[in-house]
Write an enzyme that holds these catalytic residues in place. Structure first.
Site, PDB file in Angstrom:
ATOM      1  N   TYR A 160       0.980  -1.166   0.168  1.00 34.65           N
ATOM      2  CA  TYR A 160       0.060   0.050   0.063  1.00 34.65           C
ATOM      3  C   TYR A 160       0.839   1.207  -0.081  1.00 34.65           C
ATOM      4  CZ  TYR A 160      -3.583   3.171   1.492  1.00 34.65           C
ATOM      5  OH  TYR A 160      -4.463   4.385   1.616  1.00 34.65           O
ATOM      6  N   LYS A 164       0.974   4.082  -2.933  1.00 35.35           N
ATOM      7  CA  LYS A 164       0.812   5.377  -2.593  1.00 35.35           C
ATOM      8  C   LYS A 164       1.660   6.383  -2.847  1.00 35.35           C
ATOM      9  CE  LYS A 164      -3.835   4.821  -1.744  1.00 35.35           C
ATOM     10  NZ  LYS A 164      -5.063   5.469  -2.593  1.00 35.35           N
TER      11      LYS A 164
HETATM   12  N1  LIG Z   1      -9.763   5.841   5.049  1.00 33.66           N
HETATM   13  C1  LIG Z   1      -8.389   6.103   5.244  1.00 33.66           C
HETATM   14  O1  LIG Z   1      -8.017   6.266   6.257  1.00 33.66           O
HETATM   15  C2  LIG Z   1      -7.711   6.625   3.954  1.00 33.66           C
HETATM   16  C3  LIG Z   1      -6.449   7.322   4.325  1.00 33.66           C
HETATM   17  C4  LIG Z   1      -5.676   7.639   3.149  1.00 33.66           C
HETATM   18  C5  LIG Z   1      -6.111   7.353   1.951  1.00 33.66           C
HETATM   19  N2  LIG Z   1      -7.167   6.512   1.696  1.00 33.66           N
HETATM   20  C6  LIG Z   1      -7.513   6.097   0.325  1.00 33.66           C
HETATM   21  O2  LIG Z   1      -8.890   6.751  -0.072  1.00 33.66           O
HETATM   22  C7  LIG Z   1      -9.445   5.906  -0.874  1.00 33.66           C
HETATM   23  C8  LIG Z   1     -10.664   5.315  -0.577  1.00 33.66           C
HETATM   24  O3  LIG Z   1     -10.664   4.591   0.843  1.00 33.66           O
HETATM   25  P1  LIG Z   1     -11.881   4.396   1.773  1.00 33.66           P
HETATM   26  O4  LIG Z   1     -11.250   4.357   3.021  1.00 33.66           O
HETATM   27  O5  LIG Z   1     -12.947   5.039   1.411  1.00 33.66           O
HETATM   28  O6  LIG Z   1     -11.862   2.644   1.180  1.00 33.66           O
HETATM   29  P2  LIG Z   1     -13.069   1.686   1.253  1.00 33.66           P
HETATM   30  O7  LIG Z   1     -14.219   2.122   2.060  1.00 33.66           O
HETATM   31  O8  LIG Z   1     -12.500   0.360   1.581  1.00 33.66           O
HETATM   32  O9  LIG Z   1     -13.757   1.837  -0.386  1.00 33.66           O
HETATM   33  C9  LIG Z   1     -13.021   1.705  -1.496  1.00 33.66           C
HETATM   34  C10 LIG Z   1     -13.506   1.909  -2.491  1.00 33.66           C
HETATM   35  O10 LIG Z   1     -12.796   1.477  -3.550  1.00 33.66           O
HETATM   36  C11 LIG Z   1     -13.606   0.719  -4.617  1.00 33.66           C
HETATM   37  N3  LIG Z   1     -12.719  -0.206  -5.267  1.00 33.66           N
HETATM   38  C12 LIG Z   1     -11.576  -1.234  -4.768  1.00 33.66           C
HETATM   39  N4  LIG Z   1     -11.350  -1.898  -5.669  1.00 33.66           N
HETATM   40  C13 LIG Z   1     -11.812  -1.606  -6.746  1.00 33.66           C
HETATM   41  C14 LIG Z   1     -11.747  -2.089  -8.230  1.00 33.66           C
HETATM   42  N5  LIG Z   1     -10.827  -2.826  -8.603  1.00 33.66           N
HETATM   43  N6  LIG Z   1     -12.304  -1.291  -9.204  1.00 33.66           N
HETATM   44  C15 LIG Z   1     -13.345  -0.175  -8.866  1.00 33.66           C
HETATM   45  N7  LIG Z   1     -13.526   0.304  -7.620  1.00 33.66           N
HETATM   46  C16 LIG Z   1     -12.741  -0.472  -6.479  1.00 33.66           C
HETATM   47  C17 LIG Z   1     -14.632  -0.006  -3.780  1.00 33.66           C
HETATM   48  O11 LIG Z   1     -15.896  -0.291  -4.323  1.00 33.66           O
HETATM   49  P3  LIG Z   1     -16.100  -1.801  -4.800  1.00 33.66           P
HETATM   50  O12 LIG Z   1     -15.616  -2.896  -3.668  1.00 33.66           O
HETATM   51  O13 LIG Z   1     -17.703  -1.706  -4.826  1.00 33.66           O
HETATM   52  O14 LIG Z   1     -15.544  -1.945  -6.235  1.00 33.66           O
HETATM   53  C18 LIG Z   1     -14.823   1.131  -2.526  1.00 33.66           C
HETATM   54  O15 LIG Z   1     -15.925   1.935  -3.114  1.00 33.66           O
HETATM   55  C19 LIG Z   1      -8.761   4.537  -1.197  1.00 33.66           C
HETATM   56  O16 LIG Z   1      -7.785   5.115  -2.274  1.00 33.66           O
HETATM   57  C20 LIG Z   1      -7.693   4.785  -0.072  1.00 33.66           C
HETATM   58  O17 LIG Z   1      -6.334   4.276  -0.195  1.00 33.66           O
HETATM   59  C21 LIG Z   1      -7.963   6.142   2.565  1.00 33.66           C
END
Ligand SMILES: NC(=O)c1ccc[n+]([C@@H]2O[C@H](COP(=O)([O-])OP(=O)(O)OC[C@H]3O[C@@H](n4cnc5c(N)ncnc54)[C@H](OP(=O)(O)O)[C@@H]3O)[C@@H](O)[C@H]2O)c1
Length: 254
Positions: A160, A164
């Site tokens: 990861y 990133k």
């Molecule tokens: N939450 C945090 O603390 C945090 C911090 C820093 C960065 N981020 C980044 O923010 C983004 C969203 O994170 P989140 O926390 O909201 O995660 P999440 O709740 O697990 O949601 C992830 C989303 O990505 C989609 N996804 C995963 N694989 C995919 C694929 N192959 N094709 C299309 N869609 C896909 C999933 O949809 P489906 O399963 O429906 O495809 C889901 O809507 C990510 O890039 C993560 O790395 C999050």
């Protein structure tokens, strides 16, 4: 009176990973600002729920089930969005996953899954959408969701962190090449934000220990990202490209 340039009326915003978490929140925020939302992700039913919620609130949205790791899906989706909603003005490259394992236990399939989703997926989407922006001569805004892990090592998520860091540098490289086409490419690097990806961990004793190491002594909520999202999506950021903006409660500074 000062007019803040934060309205996006009539603009088309494509958001990947819109079925859950931050992507779902971003889709609603952009819709409230007037954008027509193209909600992308793999979970068809969740995307349809989101579309219903947005339209019930008076907004405009369509769902486009797809997988960001598939170039065929990406090309077909971008074509359908342009045909269905119009030229894409804003792309939010949000879809992402993490595999939490000690580095010695990460196998090739884990590595490929994470890097294909988080880095190749961002490239495929940016590449495909930018081609339409160039062809239409409209320019546009690409907002990549990087992470505090682009610069800070987080435990047991080596693939990861690598993906990133790649997103951050890809953001800068695309910004340099595409500025001449009026395409701005920036990234938001969130710290820990409470979503399905991490909810269970931050509710655990280990999670509480991690929170105590963050200067602001809390993790973020999705709406902590609203300000930066609206800045980068709107003309307020007219002179910004290649920027990676941390929104992390001070985590990276420690
Ligand atoms: N939450 C945090 O603390 C945090 C911090 C820093 C960065 N981020 C980044 O923010 C983004 C969203 O994170 P989140 O926390 O909201 O995660 P999440 O709740 O697990 O949601 C992830 C989303 O990505 C989609 N996804 C995963 N694989 C995919 C694929 N192959 N094709 C299309 N869609 C896909 C999933 O949809 P489906 O399963 O429906 O495809 C889901 O809507 C990510 O890039 C993560 O790395 C999050």
């Amino acid at each position: 009176m000062l007019q803040l340039p934060y309205r996006l009326d009539g603009q088309v915003a494509l958001i990947t990973g819109a079925s859950r978490g931050l992507g779902r929140h971003f889709a609603k925020t952009l819709s409230k600002a007037g954008a027509k939302v193209a909600a992308c992700g793999r979970s068809k039913d969740l995307l349809q729920e989101l579309v219903n919620e947005i339209t019930d609130d008076g907004g405009s949205a369509c769902s486009f089930p797809m997988d960001v790791t598939s170039s065929g899906d990406v090309i077909a989706t971008v074509k359908s969005v342009v045909e269905g909603l119009g030229v894409i003005n804003i792309l939010v490259n949000n879809a992402g996953i993490a595999v939490t394992k000690p580095a010695l236990e990460v196998d090739e399939a884990d590595w490929d899954r994470v890097v294909d989703t988080n880095l190749k997926g961002v490239w495929l989407m940016a590449h495909s959408v930018a081609k339409t922006m160039v062809a239409n001569g409209t320019g546009g805004k690409i907002i990549n969701i990087a992470s505090v892990a682009s610069t800070t090592v987080l435990g047991q998520v080596s693939s990861y962190c690598a993906s990133k860091a790649g997103v951050a540098q890809l953001t800068r490289a695309l910004a340099v090449e595409w500025a001449r086409h009026g395409i701005q490419v920036n990234a938001i690097a969130p710290g820990y934000i409470r979503t399905d990806m991490n909810r269970a961990f931050f509710d655990s004793p280990d999670g509480h220990t991690v929170i105590q190491r963050i200067p602001q002594r809390r993790i973020g909520d999705p709406d902590d990202l609203d300000g930066i999202l609206m800045l980068l999506a709107s003309d307020a950021a007219g002179f910004m490209t290649g920027s990676i903006i941390l929104v992390d409660g001070g985590h990276d500074a420690v």
